[in-house]
Write a protein that holds these residues in place. Structure first.
Motif, short mmCIF file in Angstrom:
data_model
loop_
_atom_site.label_atom_id
_atom_site.label_comp_id
_atom_site.label_asym_id
_atom_site.label_seq_id
_atom_site.Cartn_x
_atom_site.Cartn_y
_atom_site.Cartn_z
N LEU A 45 0.82 -1.22 0.00
CA LEU A 45 0.00 0.00 0.00
C LEU A 45 0.86 1.26 0.00
N LYS A 46 1.99 1.19 0.67
CA LYS A 46 2.90 2.34 0.76
C LYS A 46 3.34 2.80 -0.64
N ASP A 47 3.52 1.84 -1.55
CA ASP A 47 3.92 2.17 -2.92
C ASP A 47 2.86 3.00 -3.64
N TYR A 48 1.64 2.93 -3.18
CA TYR A 48 0.53 3.68 -3.78
C TYR A 48 0.15 4.90 -2.95
N ASP A 49 0.85 5.09 -1.86
CA ASP A 49 0.54 6.14 -0.89
C ASP A 49 -0.85 5.93 -0.30
N PHE A 50 -1.18 4.66 -0.03
CA PHE A 50 -2.45 4.28 0.58
C PHE A 50 -2.16 3.73 1.97
#
Length: 164
Positions: free
Chosen positions: A40-45
């Motif tokens: 999720l961090k890769d998507y800024d989620f």
């Protein structure tokens, strides 16, 4: 609380055993969410985005109202996360076919890919733990988790969880 030895008798748990179980839940949740958090961090989620993607993916066409009921959050909190997911092309919102006032939610192709990517990590973790524990332990685990769900919500949750 009665301090009775509980050797394999779950009806008589000591305070320390209950504390250990609670602590294990904390550690299990930490590790259960770690892999998903990284994706999720890769998507800024964050985890709120994950919960929306998960439940919309499991219940294509669900209404915003149904999602609010599952997540038990405010409309404002959901709107912030849902607007972000819609704007970025992971979720789409359509008018209800029977009631045009309803907003029905669907994952886009990108949303489905993200849901698969995030849940793959968690499915593998759970599958490995289930294999290690064996069938009886898995059945017991499900009973324990079911017992943790609010009694008034339990039947409704179980119908949702066990649907094909």
């Amino acid at each position: 609380m009665t301090d009775v030895k509980s050797t394999n008798n779950p009806l008589f748990l000591r305070e320390e055993e209950l504390r250990q179980a609670i602590e294990l839940l904390f550690f299990a949740y930490r590790d259960f969410t770690a892999g998903a958090d990284q994706v999720l961090k890769d998507y800024d989620f964050g985890r709120a985005h994950h919960r929306v993607i998960h439940f919309v993916g499991r219940n294509e066409g669900m209404t915003v109202s149904e999602l609010l009921d599952i997540l038990k959050i405010t409309k404002q909190s959901l709107n912030r996360v849902l607007s972000n997911l819609i704007k970025r092309g992971f979720v789409e919102q359509r008018q209800g076919e029977e009631d045009r006032r309803q907003r029905c939610l669907f994952l886009t192709e990108e949303g489905r890919k993200l849901e698969q990517k995030v849940s793959r990590v968690q499915r593998e973790l759970v599958a490995n733990a289930f294999r290690e524990a064996g069938g009886d332990a898995v059945a017991g685990y499900r009973k324990v988790l079911t017992g943790l769900i609010d009694e008034e919500q339990r039947d409704r949750v179980m119908r949702r969880v066990t649907k094909p």
